[in-house]
Motif scaffolding. Structure first.
Motif, PDB file in Angstrom:
ATOM      1  N   LEU A   1       2.569  -5.158   8.906  1.00 25.22           N
ATOM      2  CA  LEU A   1       1.302  -5.898   8.899  1.00 25.22           C
ATOM      3  C   LEU A   1       0.293  -5.331   7.908  1.00 25.22           C
ATOM      4  CD1 LEU A   1       0.787  -6.467  12.737  1.00 25.22           C
ATOM      5  CD2 LEU A   1       1.813  -8.016  11.068  1.00 25.22           C
ATOM      6  N   ASP A   2       0.261  -4.010   7.757  1.00 22.46           N
ATOM      7  CA  ASP A   2      -0.749  -3.362   6.902  1.00 22.46           C
ATOM      8  C   ASP A   2      -0.860  -3.962   5.501  1.00 22.46           C
ATOM      9  OD1 ASP A   2      -1.850  -1.687   8.717  1.00 22.46           O
ATOM     10  OD2 ASP A   2      -0.763   0.106   8.096  1.00 22.46           O
ATOM     11  N   PRO A   3       0.258  -4.078   4.757  1.00 27.74           N
ATOM     12  CA  PRO A   3       0.108  -4.502   3.357  1.00 27.74           C
ATOM     13  C   PRO A   3      -0.498  -5.873   3.177  1.00 27.74           C
ATOM     14  CG  PRO A   3       2.422  -4.526   4.014  1.00 27.74           C
ATOM     15  CD  PRO A   3       1.666  -3.818   5.090  1.00 27.74           C
ATOM     16  N   TRP A   4      -0.292  -6.770   4.157  1.00 24.23           N
ATOM     17  CA  TRP A   4      -0.829  -8.122   4.000  1.00 24.23           C
ATOM     18  C   TRP A   4      -2.346  -8.140   4.125  1.00 24.23           C
ATOM     19  CZ3 TRP A   4       2.270 -11.178   1.658  1.00 24.23           C
ATOM     20  CH2 TRP A   4       3.635 -10.973   1.789  1.00 24.23           C
ATOM     21  N   ILE A   5      -2.916  -7.112   4.736  1.00 27.06           N
ATOM     22  CA  ILE A   5      -4.379  -7.005   4.758  1.00 27.06           C
ATOM     23  C   ILE A   5      -4.897  -6.739   3.353  1.00 27.06           C
ATOM     24  CG2 ILE A   5      -6.335  -5.689   5.683  1.00 27.06           C
ATOM     25  CD1 ILE A   5      -4.587  -5.115   8.142  1.00 27.06           C
ATOM     26  N   TYR A   6      -4.250  -5.812   2.616  1.00 25.43           N
ATOM     27  CA  TYR A   6      -4.681  -5.520   1.250  1.00 25.43           C
ATOM     28  C   TYR A   6      -4.456  -6.727   0.343  1.00 25.43           C
ATOM     29  CZ  TYR A   6      -3.004  -1.177   3.409  1.00 25.43           C
ATOM     30  OH  TYR A   6      -2.701  -0.178   4.294  1.00 25.43           O
ATOM     31  N   ILE A   7      -3.347  -7.459   0.583  1.00 27.79           N
ATOM     32  CA  ILE A   7      -3.019  -8.602  -0.274  1.00 27.79           C
ATOM     33  C   ILE A   7      -3.999  -9.752  -0.032  1.00 27.79           C
ATOM     34  CG2 ILE A   7      -1.259 -10.358  -0.767  1.00 27.79           C
ATOM     35  CD1 ILE A   7       0.831  -8.190   0.072  1.00 27.79           C
ATOM     36  N   LEU A   8      -4.246 -10.071   1.226  1.00 30.23           N
ATOM     37  CA  LEU A   8      -5.092 -11.211   1.563  1.00 30.23           C
ATOM     38  C   LEU A   8      -6.572 -10.927   1.356  1.00 30.23           C
ATOM     39  CD1 LEU A   8      -3.267 -12.461   4.794  1.00 30.23           C
ATOM     40  CD2 LEU A   8      -3.097 -13.396   2.477  1.00 30.23           C
ATOM     41  N   LEU A   9      -6.969  -9.661   1.497  1.00 27.36           N
ATOM     42  CA  LEU A   9      -8.389  -9.314   1.348  1.00 27.36           C
ATOM     43  C   LEU A   9      -8.671  -8.623   0.022  1.00 27.36           C
ATOM     44  CD1 LEU A   9      -9.400  -8.086   4.918  1.00 27.36           C
ATOM     45  CD2 LEU A   9      -9.786 -10.292   3.867  1.00 27.36           C
TER      46      LEU A   9
ATOM     47  N   MET B   1     -15.377  -2.815   3.810  1.00 28.44           N
ATOM     48  CA  MET B   1     -15.482  -2.754   5.267  1.00 28.44           C
ATOM     49  C   MET B   1     -14.528  -3.738   5.931  1.00 28.44           C
ATOM     50  SD  MET B   1     -17.130  -0.412   6.606  1.00 28.44           S
ATOM     51  CE  MET B   1     -16.991  -1.082   8.258  1.00 28.44           C
ATOM     52  N   ALA B   2     -14.339  -4.908   5.315  1.00 24.10           N
ATOM     53  CA  ALA B   2     -13.385  -5.876   5.876  1.00 24.10           C
ATOM     54  C   ALA B   2     -11.973  -5.297   5.874  1.00 24.10           C
ATOM     55  CB  ALA B   2     -13.433  -7.179   5.074  1.00 24.10           C
TER      56      ALA B   2
ATOM     57  N   VAL C   1     -11.878  -2.353   8.539  1.00 23.21           N
ATOM     58  CA  VAL C   1     -11.888  -2.795   9.938  1.00 23.21           C
ATOM     59  C   VAL C   1     -10.560  -3.452  10.309  1.00 23.21           C
ATOM     60  CG1 VAL C   1     -12.960  -4.406  11.560  1.00 23.21           C
ATOM     61  CG2 VAL C   1     -14.393  -2.997  10.092  1.00 23.21           C
ATOM     62  N   MET C   2     -10.053  -4.332   9.435  1.00 22.11           N
ATOM     63  CA  MET C   2      -8.791  -5.014   9.735  1.00 22.11           C
ATOM     64  C   MET C   2      -7.624  -4.028   9.783  1.00 22.11           C
ATOM     65  SD  MET C   2      -9.334  -8.196  10.277  1.00 22.11           S
ATOM     66  CE  MET C   2      -7.695  -8.861  10.113  1.00 22.11           C
ATOM     67  N   THR C   3      -7.573  -3.118   8.796  1.00 20.29           N
ATOM     68  CA  THR C   3      -6.477  -2.135   8.782  1.00 20.29           C
ATOM     69  C   THR C   3      -6.561  -1.215   9.986  1.00 20.29           C
ATOM     70  OG1 THR C   3      -6.586  -2.181   6.359  1.00 20.29           O
ATOM     71  CG2 THR C   3      -5.289  -0.429   7.359  1.00 20.29           C
ATOM     72  N   SER C   4      -7.768  -0.774  10.318  1.00 21.03           N
ATOM     73  CA  SER C   4      -7.949   0.096  11.488  1.00 21.03           C
ATOM     74  C   SER C   4      -7.492  -0.596  12.756  1.00 21.03           C
ATOM     75  CB  SER C   4      -9.416   0.505  11.610  1.00 21.03           C
ATOM     76  OG  SER C   4      -9.846   1.218  10.483  1.00 21.03           O
TER      77      SER C   4
ATOM     78  N   LEU D   1     -10.067 -12.690  -4.192  1.00 14.77           N
ATOM     79  CA  LEU D   1     -10.098 -13.709  -3.145  1.00 14.77           C
ATOM     80  C   LEU D   1     -11.384 -13.612  -2.356  1.00 14.77           C
ATOM     81  CD1 LEU D   1      -8.675 -15.951  -1.565  1.00 14.77           C
ATOM     82  CD2 LEU D   1      -7.564 -14.187  -0.197  1.00 14.77           C
ATOM     83  N   PHE D   2     -11.825 -12.373  -2.093  1.00 16.10           N
ATOM     84  CA  PHE D   2     -13.048 -12.183  -1.325  1.00 16.10           C
ATOM     85  C   PHE D   2     -14.246 -12.792  -2.062  1.00 16.10           C
ATOM     86  CE2 PHE D   2     -16.173  -9.726   1.102  1.00 16.10           C
ATOM     87  CZ  PHE D   2     -15.603  -9.799   2.359  1.00 16.10           C
TER      88      PHE D   2
END
Length: 332
Positions: free
Chosen positions: A281-289, A230-231, A234-237, A293-294
């Protein structure tokens, strides 16, 4: 402004989008948990691949046009760039909508999710159907449904969305309406899933727990799969919708032509530039989340919570011991 003075921006955006999406695809493919996951991460990987292809196909044409302003004056090149912008813009929105729909079915309609067999193969077939249908739809301008036009800034081509020709206006309006429906559908599904998860968590917290209260509640509250998915969703959306909305609004303005409102080429240029930031911006959401790490973040929060509970329970134990000793002394 001379094109050579501003060429650094498209080069930087091209490099950022390509490198970021390559790293994201590697991270998604190397991680075991993501590879074994269900349809959701197949769609996430599909979005990363889509962003990478869009960046690698569209950006070189823009860079070439900055070097030679005659590049996009070629009608075939102009039509091709217009197709790329139409296709990858709509495909990104469709995959985000599919991700939101997958989470909605998995959490709110689990029986339907199982009955339909929503798994990795199902997601792969769905991605293929998205690509085929969108290629057909976005090729319509090339066969005369609408015309492609070099925009007034002479840096990008798109369909002639300010024309009064019935077919071209109808296609532009249809594209804008479909994009708008995908945006609204994604927002509604995300709100529904977030509400369902919050309700489930609230019920879990209110449920009486007899042993290891803090630890068991944390385990229930941090079911890492749903929370992390969900994180990411939501962030990607948020990024995709924020970047795509201005361009969709510009497309919807075709209706305004009927009321003779002014055309604003600067707003159109700003909209396409904002949309171009999306694949960066999109790929850094997958990388950081990513899930590892989560889990670390969850374990840190669990540790701090258990430390607090142990420190608060120490004086209570001391009080109980002193009371029990006083009772024994009185009995003697």
């Amino acid at each position: 402004v001379e094109p050579t003075n501003t060429i650094a921006l498209p080069i930087f955006m091209f490099a950022g989008g390509a490198i970021g999406n390559l790293i994201a695809i590697i991270v998604l493919s190397v991680s075991r948990q993501e590879r074994k996951s269900s349809a959701f991460y197949t769609l996430v990987c599909g979005l990363a691949v889509t962003d990478l292809l869009g960046t690698c196909l569209a950006s070189p044409l823009t860079i070439a046009n900055y070097l030679d302003q005659n590049v996009l004056k070629n009608s075939h090149v102009c039509e091709f760039q217009s197709f790329l912008l139409l296709f990858f813009g709509l495909t990104g929105l469709s995959i985000i909508f599919a991700m939101a729909a997958e989470r909605y079915l998995a959490i709110c309609c689990p029986y339907t999710y199982q009955r339909w067999g929503v798994d990795r193969r199902f997601a792969q077939k769905f991605l293929i159907s998205i690509y085929i249908s969108h290629i057909v739809f976005c090729c319509l301008p090339m066969i005369g449904m609408a015309g492609s036009l070099l925009q007034s800034s002479s840096t990008w081509c798109f369909i002639d969305w300010n024309t009064h020709k019935p077919r071209a206006a109808a296609y532009s309006a249809l594209y804008g309406v479909v994009s708008l429906l995908l945006i609204l559908g994604t927002i509604v599904l995300n709100l529904a899933v977030s509400g369902a998860l919050l309700l489930m968590r609230q019920r879990t917290v209110q449920r009486p727990v007899t042993r290891a209260s803090v630890r068991e509640r944390w385990r229930a509250l941090s079911s890492a799969a749903e929370t992390q998915m969900m994180a990411v969703l939501v962030m990607t959306s948020a990024v995709v919708l924020a970047c795509s909305a201005p361009l969709v609004v510009s497309q919807i303005r075709v209706f305004a032509n009927c009321f003779m409102l002014k055309h604003d080429p600067r707003a159109d240029l700003a909209a396409i530039r904002i949309a171009s930031v999306n694949p960066i911006l999109d790929p850094w959401i997958y990388i950081l989340l990513r899930r590892s790490l989560f889990r670390r973040l969850l374990s840190l929060s669990r540790g701090s919570s258990s430390t607090r509970s142990s420190s608060s329970s120490t004086p209570q134990r001391n009080l109980k011991n002193s009371v029990s000793r006083s009772i024994k002394d009185a009995q003697k």
